[in-house]
Design an enzyme around this catalytic site. Structure first.
Site, PDB file in Angstrom:
ATOM      1  N   LYS A 111       0.822  -1.212   0.000  1.00 56.41           N
ATOM      2  CA  LYS A 111       0.000   0.000   0.000  1.00 56.41           C
ATOM      3  C   LYS A 111       0.852   1.257   0.000  1.00 56.41           C
ATOM      4  CE  LYS A 111      -4.465  -1.349   1.900  1.00 56.41           C
ATOM      5  NZ  LYS A 111      -5.500  -1.004   2.891  1.00 56.41           N
ATOM      6  N   LYS A 194      -4.627  -8.436  -6.841  1.00 59.61           N
ATOM      7  CA  LYS A 194      -5.911  -8.904  -6.306  1.00 59.61           C
ATOM      8  C   LYS A 194      -7.022  -7.909  -6.631  1.00 59.61           C
ATOM      9  CE  LYS A 194      -5.415  -6.979  -1.731  1.00 59.61           C
ATOM     10  NZ  LYS A 194      -5.287  -7.049  -0.309  1.00 59.61           N
ATOM     11  N   LYS A 197     -11.031  -2.788  -3.763  1.00 56.36           N
ATOM     12  CA  LYS A 197     -11.919  -1.623  -3.782  1.00 56.36           C
ATOM     13  C   LYS A 197     -11.192  -0.369  -4.223  1.00 56.36           C
ATOM     14  CE  LYS A 197     -13.227  -2.588   0.386  1.00 56.36           C
ATOM     15  NZ  LYS A 197     -13.677  -2.877   1.699  1.00 56.36           N
TER      16      LYS A 197
END
Ligand code: AMP
Ligand code: TRP
Length: 331
Positions: A111, A194, A197
Site C-alpha cells: 500500500k 488482487k 476496492k
C-alpha cells in the site's frame, strides 16, 4: 460457542473478492457461532477518505452485508469508531507490538509503495488496531481472505507478548478461517493483482451492487490469453487470468476447477464467459436488488449500527477495562 470477529473497510463498494473470500463465509458461520461483523472506519481513514463519502459507504456496506445474509438481530453488526474499546486497546498494542514486526508486513509495503515517507502513521500501525479489534472481544476465530493471514499471525504474536510481559493468560490464541477456494480473487484487468476496492479501474472488479448488464460487460472485457481453456487444472499454472475466472466459476457453481474444465476445457473464452456471467449474475443480482431496497431507509440502517455498537460495547468494554487494569492504569 466460539466467538467470531471479522471486519471490512468502508472505503468503497464491496466486490466479488470480498464476497468469495470473506462475506460468504461470514453468512454460513452464523449458524454455529456468536458473530461480530464490523465496518472498520478507523482502518479506512489510514488512507484519505472524503467525510461525506465515508458516511455514505458505511451505510452502503451495512446494506450490502444485510442483503448478503448477515443477520443483525441474532449477531452484531456495527461500525468500529462507535466502540471506543478498539482505539483504547490499539494504543496498548502499539506499545506491545515491535517496529521490526510491522516492518515485515507485506500489505504495508504494497500500500505504501515507493512513497513510504508520505503515507500516514496510521497505515503503519494498522495491524495493531486489527489485533485490538479481535482481542477486545476475546474472539477466537477470524474468517478472512488470504491477504489477511499475515496480520492474524501478528495479532497472535501481540497476544502472546502481552500475556508474557504481564504474566497473565488473558488473551486467547486466534485462528484464521481462510476458505479453501477463491481466498484470493484477482483483478479482471490484471491476473497478478488482487481484486480491490481501491483499484482506480471499475473494470477490474465486480461490485456487489452491479446490475446484470454491467457484470456481462465487465466479464466480456476481462483480460484473458488467446489460447482456449485447458482440459486439466495443471494447464492453468501459468495462466493467472484463466485460473481466476475458472476459480470464480467453480466456487459459485459448487464445482471443483477440474469439473469446470471437464465441461469447458478446449473451448474458447467467449462461450465460457457467457456461462460465467449467468452464474455471477445469479449470485450478485439478489444482493444488489436487496441492497437498493435497504438503502431507501437510511434511518433504519443507522439504527442497526447504533444498536450493534451498544451490544458490542457491552462485550468489549469490560475486557478492555481489564486489559487496562493489567497494564497498571488507575481505572
Ligand atoms: P477489505 O476489502 O480489505 O476491507 O477486505 C475485507 C475482507 O475481504 C477481508 O477478509 C479480505 O481478506 C477479503 N478480501 C479482500 N479482497 C479480496 C480478494 N480479492 N479476494 C479474496 N478475499 C478478499
Ligand atoms: N484489515 C482487514 C482488511 O482490510 C479488515 C479488518 C480490520 C479485519 N479489522 C479486522 C478483518 C479484524 C478481520 C478481523 O481486509
Amino acid at each position: 460457542m466460539q466467538r467470531i470477529f471479522s471486519g471490512i473497510q468502508p472505503s468503497g463498494v464491496p466486490h466479488l473478492g470480498n464476497y468469495l473470500g470473506a462475506i460468504r463465509n461470514w453468512v454460513s458461520l452464523q449458524a454455529e457461532h456468536e458473530c461480530l461483523f464490523c465496518l472498520v472506519d478507523l482502518h479506512a481513514i489510514t488512507v484519505w477518505q472524503d467525510p461525506a463519502i465515508l458516511r455514505e459507504q458505511t451505510r452502503l456496506q451495512t446494506a450490502v452485508l444485510i442483503a448478503a445474509g448477515i443477520d443483525p438481530v441474532r449477531h452484531i453488526l456495527f461500525n468500529q469508531s462507535a466502540v471506543s474499546a478498539h482505539a483504547r486497546l490499539a494504543w496498548i498494542f502499539n506499545c506491545v507490538s515491535r517496529i521490526g514486526w510491522l516492518n515485515r508486513m507485506t500489505q504495508f509495503k504494497d500500500k505504501a509503495g515507493r512513497d513510504r515517507e508520505a503515507v500516514s502513521s496510521g497505515l503503519y500501525v494498522y495491524p495493531n488496531l486489527m489485533a485490538a479489534d479481535i482481542l477486545a472481544y476475546h474472539a477466537t476465530r477470524v474468517p478472512v481472505g488470504d491477504d489477511q493471514r499475515q496480520h492474524l499471525e501478528l495479532a497472535n504474536d501481540i497476544a502472546q507478548k502481552f500475556n508474557h510481559d504481564y504474566e497473565v493468560a488473558f488473551f486467547p490464541a486466534i485462528e484464521a478461517l481462510v476458505p479453501p477456494d477463491a481466498a484470493r480473487v484477482m483483478s479482471l484487468r490484471d491476473g497478478s493483482r488482487k481484486m480491490s476496492k481501491s483499484d482506480p479501474s471499475e473494470q477490474s472488479r465486480i461490485a456487489l451492487t452491479d446490475e446484470a448488464d454491467a457484470i456481462a460487460q465487465k466479464l466480456r472485457r476481462a483480460r484473458t490469453d488467446p489460447a482456449p481453456l485447458p482440459e486439466a487444472v495443471d494447464g492453468l499454472a501459468d495462466r493467472p487470468e484463466a485460473r481466476n475466472l475458472v476459480e470464480i466459476y467453480a466456487v459459485l457453481a459448487g464445482l471443483s476447477p477440474a469439473q469446470v474444465l471437464a465441461e469447458h476445457g478446449g473451448k474458447g473464452f467467449g462461450p465460457f464467459k457467457e456461462a460465467l456471467t449467468a452464474i455471477v449474475v445469479a449470485a450478485v443480482a439478489p444482493i444488489a436488488g436487496e441492497t437498493r431496497r435497504l438503502l431507501a431507509d437510511t434511518a433504519r440502517l443507522d439504527r442497526v449500527l447504533r444498536e450493534g455498537a451498544g451490544r458490542a460495547n457491552a462485550i468489549a468494554g469490560p475486557i478492555v477495562a481489564e486489559a487496562e487494569r493489567i497494564v497498571g492504569f488507575l481505572t
